[in-house]
Design a protein around this motif. Structure first.
Motif, PDB file in Angstrom:
ATOM      1  N   UNK A  44       8.686  28.181  13.212  1.00 40.67           N
ATOM      2  CA  UNK A  44       7.873  27.407  12.274  1.00 40.67           C
ATOM      3  C   UNK A  44       8.750  26.554  11.365  1.00 40.67           C
ATOM      4  N   UNK A  45       9.984  26.980  11.157  1.00 41.90           N
ATOM      5  CA  UNK A  45      10.895  26.218  10.302  1.00 41.90           C
ATOM      6  C   UNK A  45      11.093  24.792  10.797  1.00 41.90           C
ATOM      7  N   UNK A  46      10.873  24.548  12.086  1.00 40.92           N
ATOM      8  CA  UNK A  46      11.048  23.199  12.633  1.00 40.92           C
ATOM      9  C   UNK A  46      10.122  22.214  11.929  1.00 40.92           C
ATOM     10  N   UNK A  47       8.966  22.689  11.467  1.00 41.69           N
ATOM     11  CA  UNK A  47       8.011  21.802  10.804  1.00 41.69           C
ATOM     12  C   UNK A  47       8.545  21.274   9.476  1.00 41.69           C
ATOM     13  N   UNK A  48       9.566  21.934   8.929  1.00 41.68           N
ATOM     14  CA  UNK A  48      10.107  21.537   7.629  1.00 41.68           C
ATOM     15  C   UNK A  48      11.532  21.001   7.727  1.00 41.68           C
ATOM     16  N   UNK A  49      12.014  20.759   8.954  1.00 38.38           N
ATOM     17  CA  UNK A  49      13.401  20.343   9.120  1.00 38.38           C
ATOM     18  C   UNK A  49      13.527  19.161  10.065  1.00 38.38           C
ATOM     19  N   UNK A  50      14.650  18.486   9.957  1.00 34.23           N
ATOM     20  CA  UNK A  50      15.024  17.451  10.920  1.00 34.23           C
ATOM     21  C   UNK A  50      15.736  18.143  12.078  1.00 34.23           C
ATOM     22  N   UNK A  51      14.942  18.713  12.944  1.00 28.08           N
ATOM     23  CA  UNK A  51      15.498  19.574  13.980  1.00 28.08           C
ATOM     24  C   UNK A  51      16.256  18.775  15.035  1.00 28.08           C
ATOM     25  N   UNK A  52      17.455  19.258  15.345  1.00 25.07           N
ATOM     26  CA  UNK A  52      18.259  18.727  16.445  1.00 25.07           C
ATOM     27  C   UNK A  52      18.693  19.902  17.307  1.00 25.07           C
ATOM     28  N   UNK A  53      18.529  19.741  18.611  1.00 21.12           N
ATOM     29  CA  UNK A  53      18.809  20.836  19.531  1.00 21.12           C
ATOM     30  C   UNK A  53      20.245  21.317  19.388  1.00 21.12           C
ATOM     31  N   UNK A  54      21.173  20.398  19.282  1.00 26.48           N
ATOM     32  CA  UNK A  54      22.582  20.779  19.184  1.00 26.48           C
ATOM     33  C   UNK A  54      22.912  21.495  17.895  1.00 26.48           C
ATOM     34  N   UNK A  55      22.206  21.176  16.821  1.00 27.19           N
ATOM     35  CA  UNK A  55      22.486  21.785  15.513  1.00 27.19           C
ATOM     36  C   UNK A  55      21.840  23.157  15.371  1.00 27.19           C
ATOM     37  N   UNK A  56      20.663  23.307  15.979  1.00 27.46           N
ATOM     38  CA  UNK A  56      19.939  24.567  15.849  1.00 27.46           C
ATOM     39  C   UNK A  56      18.912  24.499  14.738  1.00 27.46           C
ATOM     40  N   UNK A  57      18.033  25.474  14.725  1.00 30.51           N
ATOM     41  CA  UNK A  57      16.938  25.450  13.748  1.00 30.51           C
ATOM     42  C   UNK A  57      17.451  25.681  12.334  1.00 30.51           C
ATOM     43  N   UNK A  58      18.239  26.725  12.132  1.00 28.06           N
ATOM     44  CA  UNK A  58      18.649  27.095  10.780  1.00 28.06           C
ATOM     45  C   UNK A  58      19.588  26.063  10.156  1.00 28.06           C
ATOM     46  N   UNK A  59      20.481  25.492  10.951  1.00 21.14           N
ATOM     47  CA  UNK A  59      21.472  24.558  10.414  1.00 21.14           C
ATOM     48  C   UNK A  59      20.959  23.127  10.301  1.00 21.14           C
ATOM     49  N   UNK A  60      19.774  22.847  10.809  1.00 13.71           N
ATOM     50  CA  UNK A  60      19.206  21.506  10.656  1.00 13.71           C
ATOM     51  C   UNK A  60      18.807  21.272   9.204  1.00 13.71           C
ATOM     52  N   UNK A  61      18.803  20.016   8.782  1.00 12.91           N
ATOM     53  CA  UNK A  61      18.527  19.674   7.388  1.00 12.91           C
ATOM     54  C   UNK A  61      17.027  19.730   7.086  1.00 12.91           C
ATOM     55  N   UNK A  62      16.719  20.108   5.834  1.00  9.55           N
ATOM     56  CA  UNK A  62      15.331  20.093   5.389  1.00  9.55           C
ATOM     57  C   UNK A  62      14.869  18.652   5.226  1.00  9.55           C
ATOM     58  N   UNK A  63      13.591  18.406   5.476  1.00  9.46           N
ATOM     59  CA  UNK A  63      13.109  17.014   5.489  1.00  9.46           C
ATOM     60  C   UNK A  63      12.072  16.701   4.412  1.00  9.46           C
ATOM     61  N   UNK A  64      11.869  17.606   3.452  1.00  9.07           N
ATOM     62  CA  UNK A  64      10.933  17.356   2.347  1.00  9.07           C
ATOM     63  C   UNK A  64       9.526  16.991   2.834  1.00  9.07           C
ATOM     64  N   UNK A  65       9.027  17.781   3.770  1.00 14.24           N
ATOM     65  CA  UNK A  65       7.658  17.644   4.285  1.00 14.24           C
ATOM     66  C   UNK A  65       7.410  16.294   4.970  1.00 14.24           C
ATOM     67  N   UNK A  66       8.443  15.743   5.565  1.00 15.66           N
ATOM     68  CA  UNK A  66       8.312  14.441   6.221  1.00 15.66           C
ATOM     69  C   UNK A  66       7.296  14.472   7.353  1.00 15.66           C
ATOM     70  N   UNK A  67       7.321  15.539   8.159  1.00 10.00           N
ATOM     71  CA  UNK A  67       6.423  15.601   9.320  1.00 10.00           C
ATOM     72  C   UNK A  67       4.966  15.708   8.891  1.00 10.00           C
ATOM     73  N   UNK A  68       4.700  16.396   7.793  1.00 10.83           N
ATOM     74  CA  UNK A  68       3.324  16.497   7.308  1.00 10.83           C
ATOM     75  C   UNK A  68       2.835  15.147   6.780  1.00 10.83           C
ATOM     76  N   UNK A  69       3.720  14.402   6.123  1.00 12.89           N
ATOM     77  CA  UNK A  69       3.343  13.060   5.676  1.00 12.89           C
ATOM     78  C   UNK A  69       3.008  12.165   6.862  1.00 12.89           C
ATOM     79  N   UNK A  70       3.747  12.321   7.942  1.00 12.35           N
ATOM     80  CA  UNK A  70       3.499  11.479   9.109  1.00 12.35           C
ATOM     81  C   UNK A  70       2.205  11.841   9.827  1.00 12.35           C
ATOM     82  N   UNK A  71       1.917  13.113   9.948  1.00 11.51           N
ATOM     83  CA  UNK A  71       0.680  13.461  10.660  1.00 11.51           C
ATOM     84  C   UNK A  71      -0.552  13.033   9.864  1.00 11.51           C
ATOM     85  N   UNK A  72      -0.471  13.094   8.523  1.00 11.47           N
ATOM     86  CA  UNK A  72      -1.627  12.710   7.723  1.00 11.47           C
ATOM     87  C   UNK A  72      -1.794  11.197   7.637  1.00 11.47           C
TER      88      UNK A  72
END
Length: 309
Positions: A44-72
């Protein structure tokens, strides 16, 4: 008091040892639940991060709810949400009562052989995947070789390609969904019907009631607890329509009336590799469904004693 606690502890240990085989079976189910239901929640953390496969879920940067802004702000999301709600309401109004009615009809059949055969026939579509069922439907509804358009022409109507016709496609989804699931849905209601005390019907017969009156005043009220729980579960899944059916039947021509959240999530996450976007959409879908379930259960508990909790 201490001696009583020791006695109770020994009884608990003995009881647990006697039921050790059941605990082993239960532990297997719990392990599967943890592995395939709870462990994936980490994603679920992917929804709050700029997920990159090479970086991994935990080490990816937080995106300040960017994906939720885009879906709405996405037109396709609102279209899918609208279609999901419309299809859910249609299925609640038409498909939900269907297994109840069929179970009542089965319950009134006196010929056991005929009853068993018809039950088996009604169950059969449930065990066939939508991949196969969609192929059957495409052949039946084909304009060039399908029997349904041919019969429509013979009866003087204009042949319609139901799979590409927007006004009829939603109705097709509802009807085929009933066909696929109505038989299997009767199992729970038939089990509830088998638990009704026969003395109720005997007492009603003494009072001179007929079979229809028995159904209205005895059978249906006895089904209210089961109907209430299943209705609540259906309301909780109002944003989850099960993409298998639509995915195998729809096409770009009818996206406007059939593209739902499940299919949009699949296209965004798998085909377009927008993992964060798809995860945010799925999280929104689940959270809203849970909120609707809580509200519906609270409202129903105000009027009767039945509910999920």
């Amino acid at each position: 008091a201490s001696q009583l606690k020791r006695v109770l502890r020994k009884q608990t240990i003995r009881r647990g040892w006697r039921m050790r085989h059941f605990y082993v079976l239960l532990s297997t189910a719990i392990l599967l639940l943890i592995l395939f239901k709870y462990r994936p929640m980490y994603g679920i953390l992917i929804a709050f991060k700029e997920f990159r496969v090479g970086t991994g879920i935990w080490d990816s940067e937080w995106n300040n709810f960017l994906w939720f802004e885009r879906i709405f702000s996405d037109h396709f999301f609102w279209r899918a949400l609208r279609n999901t709600i419309i299809l859910s309401l249609l299925k609640l109004a038409v498909a939900f009562p269907a297994p109840i009615i069929l179970a009542l009809l089965f319950n009134e059949v006196q010929n056991l052989t005929y009853k068993r055969i018809t039950q088996s026939v009604s169950y059969l579509p449930h065990f066939i995947s939508w991949v196969i069922l969609s192929g059957i439907l495409r052949e039946l509804l084909s304009i060039s070789r399908g029997p349904v358009p041919f019969l429509m022409e013979q009866l003087g109507f204009e042949a319609i390609n139901f799979l590409t016709n927007k006004p009829t496609f939603r109705g097709l989804l509802v009807l085929t969904g009933i066909w696929q699931g109505v038989g299997f849905g009767t199992i729970i209601y038939l089990a509830a019907l088998s638990g009704i005390d026969p003395q109720l019907y005997e007492s009603a017969a003494i009072d001179g009631t007929n079979r229809f009156q028995n159904v209205i005043h005895i059978t249906i009220p006895s089904l209210i607890p089961v109907i209430t729980i299943l209705l609540l579960l259906s309301i909780g899944n109002i944003l989850e329509q099960g993409g298998d059916q639509i995915l195998n039947l729809y096409n770009p021509v009818v996206y406007e009336v059939s593209d739902i959240l499940d299919t949009l999530v699949l296209r965004s996450g798998i085909q377009q590799a927008k993992y964060g976007y798809a995860t945010a959409m799925q999280l929104f879908q689940n959270m809203v469904g849970m909120a609707i379930l809580i509200v519906a259960n609270t409202v129903i508990r105000r009027y009767n004693e039945y509910g999920i909790w």
